[in-house]
Design an enzyme around this catalytic site. Structure first.
Site, PDB file in Angstrom:
ATOM      1  N   LYS A 239       0.865  -1.189   0.000  1.00 47.38           N
ATOM      2  CA  LYS A 239       0.000   0.000   0.000  1.00 47.38           C
ATOM      3  C   LYS A 239       0.893   1.227   0.000  1.00 47.38           C
ATOM      4  O   LYS A 239       1.761   1.375   0.868  1.00 47.38           O
ATOM      5  CB  LYS A 239      -0.895   0.007   1.243  1.00 47.38           C
ATOM      6  CG  LYS A 239      -1.647   1.341   1.449  1.00 47.38           C
ATOM      7  CD  LYS A 239      -2.547   1.334   2.681  1.00 47.38           C
ATOM      8  CE  LYS A 239      -3.178   2.715   2.905  1.00 47.38           C
ATOM      9  NZ  LYS A 239      -4.052   2.776   4.109  1.00 47.38           N
TER      10      LYS A 239
ATOM     11  N   ASP B   6      -2.815  10.438   2.990  1.00 47.65           N
ATOM     12  CA  ASP B   6      -4.205  10.006   3.193  1.00 47.65           C
ATOM     13  C   ASP B   6      -4.967  11.063   3.990  1.00 47.65           C
ATOM     14  O   ASP B   6      -4.862  11.119   5.215  1.00 47.65           O
ATOM     15  CB  ASP B   6      -4.213   8.653   3.929  1.00 47.65           C
ATOM     16  CG  ASP B   6      -5.623   8.111   4.118  1.00 47.65           C
ATOM     17  OD1 ASP B   6      -6.565   8.652   3.492  1.00 47.65           O
ATOM     18  OD2 ASP B   6      -5.775   7.134   4.880  1.00 47.65           O
TER      19      ASP B   6
ATOM     20  N   LYS C 249     -10.534  12.881   7.489  1.00 48.68           N
ATOM     21  CA  LYS C 249      -9.965  12.594   8.797  1.00 48.68           C
ATOM     22  C   LYS C 249     -10.026  13.836   9.691  1.00 48.68           C
ATOM     23  O   LYS C 249     -10.143  14.958   9.203  1.00 48.68           O
ATOM     24  CB  LYS C 249      -8.497  12.174   8.642  1.00 48.68           C
ATOM     25  CG  LYS C 249      -8.309  10.802   8.050  1.00 48.68           C
ATOM     26  CD  LYS C 249      -6.846  10.407   8.038  1.00 48.68           C
ATOM     27  CE  LYS C 249      -6.649   9.019   7.455  1.00 48.68           C
ATOM     28  NZ  LYS C 249      -7.249   7.947   8.270  1.00 48.68           N
TER      29      LYS C 249
ATOM     30  N   ASP D 157       1.490   6.753   5.157  1.00 54.88           N
ATOM     31  CA  ASP D 157       0.576   5.753   4.605  1.00 54.88           C
ATOM     32  C   ASP D 157       1.105   5.033   3.362  1.00 54.88           C
ATOM     33  O   ASP D 157       0.408   4.208   2.770  1.00 54.88           O
ATOM     34  CB  ASP D 157      -0.771   6.426   4.311  1.00 54.88           C
ATOM     35  CG  ASP D 157      -1.949   5.513   4.576  1.00 54.88           C
ATOM     36  OD1 ASP D 157      -1.766   4.507   5.279  1.00 54.88           O
ATOM     37  OD2 ASP D 157      -3.045   5.804   4.067  1.00 54.88           O
TER      38      ASP D 157
ATOM     39  N   ASP E 178     -12.214   6.819   3.324  1.00 58.18           N
ATOM     40  CA  ASP E 178     -11.015   6.681   4.155  1.00 58.18           C
ATOM     41  C   ASP E 178     -10.567   5.214   4.254  1.00 58.18           C
ATOM     42  O   ASP E 178      -9.497   4.933   4.789  1.00 58.18           O
ATOM     43  CB  ASP E 178     -11.290   7.264   5.548  1.00 58.18           C
ATOM     44  CG  ASP E 178     -10.015   7.536   6.314  1.00 58.18           C
ATOM     45  OD1 ASP E 178      -8.925   7.515   5.691  1.00 58.18           O
ATOM     46  OD2 ASP E 178     -10.096   7.778   7.529  1.00 58.18           O
TER      47      ASP E 178
ATOM     48  N   GLU F 281      -9.358   3.458   1.949  1.00 64.36           N
ATOM     49  CA  GLU F 281      -8.835   3.470   0.578  1.00 64.36           C
ATOM     50  C   GLU F 281      -7.722   2.446   0.362  1.00 64.36           C
ATOM     51  O   GLU F 281      -7.487   2.005  -0.755  1.00 64.36           O
ATOM     52  CB  GLU F 281      -8.322   4.879   0.239  1.00 64.36           C
ATOM     53  CG  GLU F 281      -6.895   5.212   0.710  1.00 64.36           C
ATOM     54  CD  GLU F 281      -6.712   5.179   2.212  1.00 64.36           C
ATOM     55  OE1 GLU F 281      -7.710   5.305   2.945  1.00 64.36           O
ATOM     56  OE2 GLU F 281      -5.561   5.016   2.666  1.00 64.36           O
TER      57      GLU F 281
ATOM     58  N   ARG G 148      -7.412  -0.736   1.267  1.00 60.78           N
ATOM     59  CA  ARG G 148      -7.885  -2.045   0.788  1.00 60.78           C
ATOM     60  C   ARG G 148      -8.324  -1.959  -0.666  1.00 60.78           C
ATOM     61  O   ARG G 148      -8.298  -2.962  -1.380  1.00 60.78           O
ATOM     62  CB  ARG G 148      -9.002  -2.547   1.710  1.00 60.78           C
ATOM     63  CG  ARG G 148     -10.242  -1.706   1.692  1.00 60.78           C
ATOM     64  CD  ARG G 148     -11.124  -1.961   2.895  1.00 60.78           C
ATOM     65  NE  ARG G 148     -10.569  -1.369   4.116  1.00 60.78           N
ATOM     66  CZ  ARG G 148     -11.129  -1.465   5.318  1.00 60.78           C
ATOM     67  NH1 ARG G 148     -12.246  -2.130   5.479  1.00 60.78           N
ATOM     68  NH2 ARG G 148     -10.570  -0.897   6.369  1.00 60.78           N
TER      69      ARG G 148
HETATM   70  N1  BES Z   1      -4.209   4.945   6.642  1.00 60.41           N
HETATM   71  C1  BES Z   1      -5.300   4.632   7.488  1.00 60.41           C
HETATM   72  C2  BES Z   1      -4.920   3.706   8.657  1.00 60.41           C
HETATM   73  C3  BES Z   1      -3.877   4.200   9.621  1.00 60.41           C
HETATM   74  C4  BES Z   1      -4.252   4.658  10.872  1.00 60.41           C
HETATM   75  C5  BES Z   1      -2.541   4.119   9.339  1.00 60.41           C
HETATM   76  C6  BES Z   1      -3.292   5.073  11.774  1.00 60.41           C
HETATM   77  C7  BES Z   1      -1.574   4.532  10.245  1.00 60.41           C
HETATM   78  C8  BES Z   1      -1.955   4.999  11.466  1.00 60.41           C
HETATM   79  C9  BES Z   1      -6.403   3.947   6.688  1.00 60.41           C
HETATM   80  O1  BES Z   1      -6.496   4.324   5.358  1.00 60.41           O
HETATM   81  C10 BES Z   1      -7.696   4.316   7.330  1.00 60.41           C
HETATM   82  O2  BES Z   1      -8.029   5.463   7.280  1.00 60.41           O
HETATM   83  N2  BES Z   1      -8.384   3.336   7.921  1.00 60.41           N
HETATM   84  C11 BES Z   1      -9.600   3.568   8.567  1.00 60.41           C
HETATM   85  C12 BES Z   1     -10.552   2.474   8.141  1.00 60.41           C
HETATM   86  C13 BES Z   1     -11.975   2.761   8.473  1.00 60.41           C
HETATM   87  C14 BES Z   1     -12.483   3.943   7.656  1.00 60.41           C
HETATM   88  C15 BES Z   1     -12.785   1.537   8.175  1.00 60.41           C
HETATM   89  C16 BES Z   1      -9.353   3.530  10.066  1.00 60.41           C
HETATM   90  O3  BES Z   1      -8.480   2.800  10.520  1.00 60.41           O
HETATM   91  O4  BES Z   1     -10.022   4.283  10.784  1.00 60.41           O
HETATM   92 ZN    ZN Z   2      -4.792   4.951   4.469  1.00 61.54          ZN
HETATM   93 MN    MN Z   3      -7.641   6.050   5.018  1.00 59.96          MN
END
Ligand code: BES
Ligand code: ZN
Ligand code: MN
Length: 519
Positions: free
Chosen positions: A288, A293, A300, A311, A370, A372, A374
């Site tokens: 990834k 992000d 966010k 990210d 968010d 994204e 996956r």
């Molecule tokens: N890049 C984030 C996950 C992340 C969180 C990486 C903290 C590093 C540190 C990912 O794209 C994300 O935003 N995930 C969401 C998923 C949710 C929307 C289902 C999350 O973890 O809140």
């Molecule tokens: Zn992300």
């Molecule tokens: Mn995200």
């Protein structure tokens, strides 16, 4: 040129007595004496010799500082002209029977940091003498790896106006001196150092890429860096742009990248060994690489967005590992697939409610822009499978939920196949990258089933790391697959051992250990 290349630490092997060589600092590893009253100098011949040079002053000094060779402890001893080295840095290894490669890496990492902070640029290091549970060449490789990884720094943006003065001096050279030629010949010594240098360069490249801000490292720049790195390390590189991805049917990565002024890229690197080992099919490593992000329209919070330049750490780990394959003599075909996009907001960005079609034809309802990672990985996994991979490993800063589950500092592993999981856990354990296997709980599958399309891209808050992994499993094309969620390990807030604050380069060493293990 990467930041790490701007500060090369010249590393070499020199037979001879370390106490007879000049340096700014001499690192001396110290085994702890057994029992309470044991004498540190008695179990460490080098300390005895050093004590003699210092007219017996070392013993009282060690007692006063309560330095007994415990792992993690260091002590800087100025030698005031009594030895060719200006100072000695003692570093604890703990009990002789408990010395592992990780203990060695940490001891030399801490020692190097202490030596540098004392102002040393030319560093000499001795190897442990006496009883130990490891042969000398893995000890040398681990020592070199730990010291060099600790010497890493990212200072290309340091100006001249900081109140805490100029940055600490950079280490320029690291020489390993081995007195006992019988224990480790020059050829074996040089080979061990060569392996360590290849690994450290891969990790440093990954750290550099993760430490770069989103403005400097966008998907197009990432592709340029990957192509440049491929040229120097015997890899073939192909870069697919947004039009090519669209034409191919990779609708998920295209959608994620659509809101950005810098379009997405799928970067495909191939390593083909000169002599492939029989029976091992090609492996696909998928990363990834969201260069920033924002969350997109499912935006966010201030806090949540702060560190989101990280990210792309999965993509950085794939690239870092790929660059070391030739030097390590890996005998397996390896495909690296880096899914690079920037998740931004604009009039062209994708929206909640959009339905995307991934490369394998699966349709995905976007609940959150968010989630994204996956999406880009869905296309990347299918792409890697179509390159002929017989096994897939992906690395991704995928979910905050993985960090909630395991805390910072532990990677979450998911795998479709127990044997693959066991081998990856063994590799991670050997290199000291803490990793814990999580379940692919089938009962949670309902949470990501689509209402109108095949899949939803989020499964709600609970079990978030698991539902993310379950989503990815739909794109493994029937292959044995493992997923490493590195959201809690790609960066660290505090320096420790051989890892400075900031990007860790996590994943590179686990992948390399996995690919070089003969079993
Ligand atoms: N890049 C984030 C996950 C992340 C969180 C990486 C903290 C590093 C540190 C990912 O794209 C994300 O935003 N995930 C969401 C998923 C949710 C929307 C289902 C999350 O973890 O809140
Ligand atoms: Zn992300
Ligand atoms: Mn995200």
């Amino acid at each position: 040129m990467t930041n790490a290349e701007e500060h090369p630490v010249e590393i070499s092997y020199r037979p001879g007595d370390p106490l007879a060589m000049a340096a700014d600092a001499l690192i001396v590893p110290v085994l702890a004496p057994g029992g309470e009253g044991g004498d540190v100098a008695a179990v460490n011949p080098t300390l005895g010799a050093l004590d003699a040079r210092l007219d017996g002053a070392l013993g009282p000094l060690l007692r006063d500082a309560r330095f007994r060779g415990a792992p993690g402890g260091t002590l800087v001893v100025p030698t005031l002209g009594r030895t060719p080295a200006r100072r000695i840095v003692l570093s604890g290894l703990g009990d002789a029977s408990d010395v592992t490669a990780e203990v060695v890496r940490r001891a030399y990492g801490s020692a190097l940091t202490a030596a540098r902070d004392a102002g040393s640029e030319a560093i000499l290091a001795a190897l442990p003498v006496g009883p130990q549970s490891l042969p000398l060449d893995p000890i040398l490789a681990a020592a070199a790896e730990g010291a060099e990884l600790a010497a890493y720094r990212f200072d290309r943006y340091r100006g001249s106006v900081r109140a805490d003065g100029p940055p600490p001096r950079a280490v320029r050279s690291l020489v390993f001196a081995v007195a006992d030629e019988g224990a480790l010949g020059e050829g074996a010594g040089r080979a061990a150092l060569g392996r360590a240098v290849a690994v450290v360069r891969g990790v440093s490249l990954a750290r550099d890429l993760v430490n770069e801000p989103g403005s400097a490292l966008n998907p197009v720049e990432m592709a340029a860096r990957a192509v440049a790195a491929a040229e120097g390390h015997g890899l073939d590189a192909t870069v697919l742009d947004a039009e090519e991805l669209e034409r191919l049917g990779a609708g998920a990565i295209v959608a994620v990248g659509r809101g950005s002024a810098t379009p997405p890229r799928l970067i495909h690197l191939v390593y083909r060994p000169a002599e492939p080992a029989p029976g091992l099919g090609p492996i696909g490593l998928v990363g990834k690489c969201i260069t920033f992000d924002t969350g997109g329209y499912s935006i966010k919070t201030y806090e949540g967005m702060l560190d989101m330049k990280v990210d792309m750490a999965g993509g950085a780990a794939v690239l870092g590992a790929m660059t070391a394959l030739r030097a390590l003599g890996v005998r397996r075909e390896v495909h690296g697939v880096i899914c690079a996009a920037e998740n931004m907001i604009s009039g062209t960005a994708f929206r909640p409610g959009d339905i995307l079609t991934a490369l394998n034809g699966a349709t995905i309802e976007v609940l959150s822009t968010d989630a994204e990672g996956r999406l880009v990985l869905a296309d990347g996994l299918v792409y890697a499978a179509r390159q002929g991979a017989t096994e897939l490993i992906d690395l991704a800063t995928l979910t905050g939920a993985a960090v909630v589950a395991l805390g910072e500092g532990t990677t979450a592993l998911f795998a479709s196949d127990d044997a693959l999981a066991e081998r990856l856990l063994a590799a991670a354990g050997a290199v000291g990258e803490r990793t814990w296997r999580m379940p692919l709980t089938e009962a949670l599958e309902d949470k990501i089933r689509g209402d109108v399309g095949d899949l939803k891209n989020t499964g709600g808050r609970t079990g978030g790391a698991i539902t993310a992994a379950l989503f990815l499993a739909h794109f493994r094309e029937g292959l044995p697959w493992a997923h490493l969620d590195i959201a809690g390990t790609a960066t660290t807030a505090a320096a420790g051992g051989y890892t400075p604050k900031g990007a860790t380069g996590v994943g590179v060493r686990t992948l390399l250990a996995y690919l070089t293990d003969p079993s």
